[in-house]
Design a protein around this motif. Structure first.
Motif, PDB file in Angstrom:
ATOM      1  N   VAL A 162     -37.831 -85.966  27.430  1.00 39.52           N
ATOM      2  CA  VAL A 162     -38.286 -87.353  27.451  1.00 39.52           C
ATOM      3  C   VAL A 162     -38.297 -87.885  28.884  1.00 39.52           C
ATOM      4  O   VAL A 162     -39.221 -88.605  29.284  1.00 39.52           O
ATOM      5  CB  VAL A 162     -37.407 -88.217  26.531  1.00 39.52           C
ATOM      6  N   THR A 163     -37.307 -87.526  29.666  1.00 38.20           N
ATOM      7  CA  THR A 163     -37.289 -87.949  31.075  1.00 38.20           C
ATOM      8  C   THR A 163     -38.509 -87.427  31.814  1.00 38.20           C
ATOM      9  O   THR A 163     -39.161 -88.163  32.580  1.00 38.20           O
ATOM     10  CB  THR A 163     -36.002 -87.469  31.761  1.00 38.20           C
ATOM     11  N   GLN A 164     -38.852 -86.167  31.614  1.00 37.01           N
ATOM     12  CA  GLN A 164     -40.036 -85.601  32.256  1.00 37.01           C
ATOM     13  C   GLN A 164     -41.304 -86.288  31.768  1.00 37.01           C
ATOM     14  O   GLN A 164     -42.225 -86.555  32.564  1.00 37.01           O
ATOM     15  CB  GLN A 164     -40.106 -84.100  31.979  1.00 37.01           C
ATOM     16  N   GLN A 165     -41.375 -86.569  30.492  1.00 34.90           N
ATOM     17  CA  GLN A 165     -42.538 -87.281  29.960  1.00 34.90           C
ATOM     18  C   GLN A 165     -42.719 -88.625  30.658  1.00 34.90           C
ATOM     19  O   GLN A 165     -43.821 -88.967  31.108  1.00 34.90           O
ATOM     20  CB  GLN A 165     -42.376 -87.486  28.447  1.00 34.90           C
ATOM     21  N   SER A 198     -29.989 -90.033  18.259  1.00 31.71           N
ATOM     22  CA  SER A 198     -30.954 -90.880  18.964  1.00 31.71           C
ATOM     23  C   SER A 198     -30.375 -91.460  20.250  1.00 31.71           C
ATOM     24  O   SER A 198     -31.123 -91.742  21.194  1.00 31.71           O
ATOM     25  CB  SER A 198     -31.430 -92.005  18.046  1.00 31.71           C
ATOM     26  N   ILE A 199     -29.066 -91.615  20.320  1.00 34.37           N
ATOM     27  CA  ILE A 199     -28.448 -92.181  21.517  1.00 34.37           C
ATOM     28  C   ILE A 199     -28.769 -91.347  22.754  1.00 34.37           C
ATOM     29  O   ILE A 199     -28.918 -91.892  23.863  1.00 34.37           O
ATOM     30  CB  ILE A 199     -26.911 -92.325  21.341  1.00 34.37           C
ATOM     31  N   ASP A 200     -28.917 -90.041  22.580  1.00 35.41           N
ATOM     32  CA  ASP A 200     -29.219 -89.177  23.726  1.00 35.41           C
ATOM     33  C   ASP A 200     -30.578 -89.520  24.326  1.00 35.41           C
ATOM     34  O   ASP A 200     -30.726 -89.651  25.554  1.00 35.41           O
ATOM     35  CB  ASP A 200     -29.186 -87.707  23.305  1.00 35.41           C
ATOM     36  N   THR A 201     -31.595 -89.669  23.466  1.00 39.40           N
ATOM     37  CA  THR A 201     -32.925 -90.032  23.951  1.00 39.40           C
ATOM     38  C   THR A 201     -32.944 -91.458  24.489  1.00 39.40           C
ATOM     39  O   THR A 201     -33.558 -91.740  25.530  1.00 39.40           O
ATOM     40  CB  THR A 201     -33.957 -89.871  22.826  1.00 39.40           C
ATOM     41  N   LEU A 202     -32.269 -92.369  23.803  1.00 40.68           N
ATOM     42  CA  LEU A 202     -32.238 -93.758  24.263  1.00 40.68           C
ATOM     43  C   LEU A 202     -31.545 -93.878  25.615  1.00 40.68           C
ATOM     44  O   LEU A 202     -31.926 -94.721  26.441  1.00 40.68           O
ATOM     45  CB  LEU A 202     -31.548 -94.641  23.229  1.00 40.68           C
ATOM     46  N   ASN A 203     -30.564 -93.032  25.864  1.00 39.74           N
ATOM     47  CA  ASN A 203     -29.916 -93.027  27.185  1.00 39.74           C
ATOM     48  C   ASN A 203     -30.905 -92.610  28.277  1.00 39.74           C
ATOM     49  O   ASN A 203     -30.855 -93.132  29.404  1.00 39.74           O
ATOM     50  CB  ASN A 203     -28.698 -92.105  27.186  1.00 39.74           C
ATOM     51  N   GLU A 204     -31.781 -91.666  27.968  1.00 41.70           N
ATOM     52  CA  GLU A 204     -32.802 -91.259  28.935  1.00 41.70           C
ATOM     53  C   GLU A 204     -33.745 -92.425  29.231  1.00 41.70           C
ATOM     54  O   GLU A 204     -34.148 -92.647  30.383  1.00 41.70           O
ATOM     55  CB  GLU A 204     -33.588 -90.062  28.413  1.00 41.70           C
ATOM     56  N   ILE A 205     -34.117 -93.151  28.188  1.00 44.00           N
ATOM     57  CA  ILE A 205     -35.009 -94.292  28.365  1.00 44.00           C
ATOM     58  C   ILE A 205     -34.329 -95.375  29.189  1.00 44.00           C
ATOM     59  O   ILE A 205     -34.936 -95.976  30.093  1.00 44.00           O
ATOM     60  CB  ILE A 205     -35.442 -94.831  26.991  1.00 44.00           C
ATOM     61  N   ASN A 221     -27.495-101.291  16.359  1.00 45.74           N
ATOM     62  CA  ASN A 221     -26.241-100.786  16.915  1.00 45.74           C
ATOM     63  C   ASN A 221     -26.470 -99.678  17.935  1.00 45.74           C
ATOM     64  O   ASN A 221     -25.809 -99.625  18.979  1.00 45.74           O
ATOM     65  CB  ASN A 221     -25.327-100.293  15.792  1.00 45.74           C
ATOM     66  N   VAL A 222     -27.407 -98.793  17.654  1.00 46.24           N
ATOM     67  CA  VAL A 222     -27.624 -97.682  18.582  1.00 46.24           C
ATOM     68  C   VAL A 222     -28.342 -98.167  19.845  1.00 46.24           C
ATOM     69  O   VAL A 222     -28.084 -97.667  20.953  1.00 46.24           O
ATOM     70  CB  VAL A 222     -28.375 -96.522  17.892  1.00 46.24           C
ATOM     71  N   PHE A 223     -29.222 -99.158  19.723  1.00 49.02           N
ATOM     72  CA  PHE A 223     -29.853 -99.727  20.915  1.00 49.02           C
ATOM     73  C   PHE A 223     -28.826-100.446  21.781  1.00 49.02           C
ATOM     74  O   PHE A 223     -28.870-100.366  23.015  1.00 49.02           O
ATOM     75  CB  PHE A 223     -30.983-100.667  20.520  1.00 49.02           C
ATOM     76  N   LYS A 224     -27.887-101.126  21.137  1.00 49.19           N
ATOM     77  CA  LYS A 224     -26.822-101.774  21.895  1.00 49.19           C
ATOM     78  C   LYS A 224     -25.953-100.735  22.598  1.00 49.19           C
ATOM     79  O   LYS A 224     -25.599-100.908  23.774  1.00 49.19           O
ATOM     80  CB  LYS A 224     -25.963-102.619  20.953  1.00 49.19           C
ATOM     81  N   ALA A 225     -25.633 -99.661  21.900  1.00 43.71           N
ATOM     82  CA  ALA A 225     -24.786 -98.625  22.482  1.00 43.71           C
ATOM     83  C   ALA A 225     -25.436 -97.981  23.696  1.00 43.71           C
ATOM     84  O   ALA A 225     -24.752 -97.543  24.631  1.00 43.71           O
ATOM     85  CB  ALA A 225     -24.457 -97.570  21.422  1.00 43.71           C
ATOM     86  N   ALA A 226     -26.761 -97.920  23.698  1.00 49.94           N
ATOM     87  CA  ALA A 226     -27.486 -97.311  24.821  1.00 49.94           C
ATOM     88  C   ALA A 226     -27.710 -98.295  25.965  1.00 49.94           C
ATOM     89  O   ALA A 226     -28.267 -97.915  27.006  1.00 49.94           O
ATOM     90  CB  ALA A 226     -28.828 -96.764  24.339  1.00 49.94           C
ATOM     91  N   GLY A 227     -27.302 -99.542  25.799  1.00 54.50           N
ATOM     92  CA  GLY A 227     -27.488-100.531  26.865  1.00 54.50           C
ATOM     93  C   GLY A 227     -28.918-100.976  27.029  1.00 54.50           C
ATOM     94  O   GLY A 227     -29.323-101.388  28.127  1.00 54.50           O
ATOM     95  N   LEU A 228     -29.700-100.951  25.940  1.00 50.72           N
ATOM     96  CA  LEU A 228     -31.118-101.278  26.037  1.00 50.72           C
ATOM     97  C   LEU A 228     -31.450-102.719  25.664  1.00 50.72           C
ATOM     98  O   LEU A 228     -32.580-103.166  25.890  1.00 50.72           O
ATOM     99  CB  LEU A 228     -31.935-100.329  25.142  1.00 50.72           C
TER     100      LEU A 228
END
Length: 411
Positions: free
Chosen positions: A116-119, A157-164, A192-199
């Motif tokens: 996702v980071t490369q994308q 999903s937190i892993d991908t959201l962290n990349e974003i 909750n998962v968006f909050k956990a990712a700081g988004l």
């Protein structure tokens, strides 16, 4: 007779050696190879290109596009959000080579090759993600009968959201859109998962989204307010319960998978209103098969994609797509999904079929002169029409018929 034969062989060897030497001399190298040039090593292609082979489009390996043109940096971000186009990756999380996170070997399809980071670094600005309740958390997954299982799960999903989150933090002028095929039933599971990712600090609120076909906020205002993450869900009730926008309240979308790849036909998917419903300000065009086959994607992401974008333009009431979703986004016969996005941005921003033509004083033609093009190229008008008409590449790279053919037709 013997002497004559030896002389002939000697001359033949010298001619062949000279031909090889000439090819070496004129061959590009060391980062100087341009679009569709053949190359000797991986480092020969210039910036923004990479080495790739697409047998359905050309022989051997050539330099093809690897990034989009950043329309905000090329021009500015002063228009409404719906006046720009964004390259979109279908199943952005389903990445080839992604290790198992469940301890069980994965047995399912992949749709992309890059992280996702490369994308995001290559210019993708919208990600399609499938979210599921799994193992007491929210995971990205393909489904079997609507459920996630160990053998089809990709990652939490937190892993991908962290990349974003990392991308948005490092690129304060960029906007990312998430389009969720949402199977999460847990109360506030997504929130909750968006909050956990700081988004949440980047969240674009539903209250600012136009509901009757008006223009969106200016991108410059979205950036200034730091409202740079748009999230759409396929679950209608979450707009009220979690403040996550119900996708089809704001955009129209064509059919997906094989139903969305029928030449000359662009109809809406069941959940979407008709494509010409102008009370929805955004247009999403899907172009990927039911089964992702990367060997075919370079063809799908080339002339076929551009042709469909033209078809969908008419079906959407003469509106160009804002999002174009593909599998294996970086595979093409030349410009691919990157050039298709440049074409969309050109049409949306200034009415030209290449965004580079929107730059004041640009030498890039705004529209192709069909008669001159056909006269100077190796193809006839019938093939030109089949290959996408006015949406072919306009990035003029030379005056020879072969070069015009390569540069303008091979998208």
């Amino acid at each position: 007779m013997k002497t004559t034969r030896h002389s002939f062989l000697l001359v033949l060897v010298l001619v062949m050696a000279l031909a090889v030497f000439s090819c070496v001399v004129i061959a590009c190298s060391d980062g100087q190879c341009k679009l569709l040039d053949q190359y000797s090593t991986d480092g020969d292609c210039e910036a923004g290109l990479y080495c790739f082979g697409c047998p359905s489009e050309f022989s051997g390996s050539r330099c093809v596009r690897s990034t989009t043109t950043n329309q905000f940096q090329l021009l500015n971000n002063s228009l409404p959000f719906n006046k720009y186009a964004f390259l979109t990756t279908h199943n952005a999380f389903a990445i080839e080579g992604e290790p198992s996170h469940t301890g069980v070997p994965r047995v399912t399809f992949t749709n992309q090759e890059d992280t996702v980071t490369q994308q995001l670094n290559n210019g993708v600005r919208a990600l399609m993600l499938d979210t599921y309740d799994f193992k007491g958390d929210v995971w990205l997954c393909h489904s079997f009968k609507g459920k996630c299982h160990d053998y089809i799960a990709f990652e939490p999903s937190i892993d991908t959201l962290n990349e974003i989150q990392a991308f948005l933090s490092a690129n304060p002028g960029e906007i990312v859109t998430l389009i969720l095929e949402d199977y999460v039933e847990a109360p506030n599971g997504l929130t909750n998962v968006f909050k956990a990712a700081g988004l949440m600090k980047y969240w674009f609120p539903v209250s600012n989204m136009p509901k009757s076909g008006q223009d969106w906020l200016l991108v410059s205002d979205m950036v200034n307010k730091n409202q740079r993450l748009l999230v759409f869900t396929s679950k209608q009730e979450k707009e009220q319960s979690e403040g996550i926008a119900y996708q089809w309240n704001y955009m129209v979308e064509n059919q997906y998978e094989n139903d969305g790849m029928k030449a000359g036909n662009c109809s809406n998917r069941a959940e979407s209103s008709p494509l010409n419903d102008k009370t929805k300000s955004l247009v999403l065009v899907n172009y990927f098969g039911s089964v992702p086959i990367k060997q075919l994607s370079c063809q799908f992401n080339s002339e076929d994609l551009v042709s469909m974008l033209n078809t969908c333009y008419g079906a959407a009431g003469n509106r160009w797509a804002n999002f174009v979703a593909v599998d294996f986004y970086n595979r093409s016969g030349g410009g691919g999904s990157f050039q298709a996005t440049d074409t969309l941005n050109g049409e949306l921003i200034c009415g030209c079929n290449d965004v580079h033509a929107c730059v004041p004083g640009s030498t890039t033609p705004c529209k192709l002169d069909y008669n001159r093009f056909v006269a100077s190229s190796k193809i006839g008008p019938n093939m030109l029409a089949q290959r996408g008409g006015g949406a072919v590449i306009l990035d003029y790279l030379g005056s020879s018929p072969a070069r015009i053919y390569d540069a303008r037709v091979r998208v």
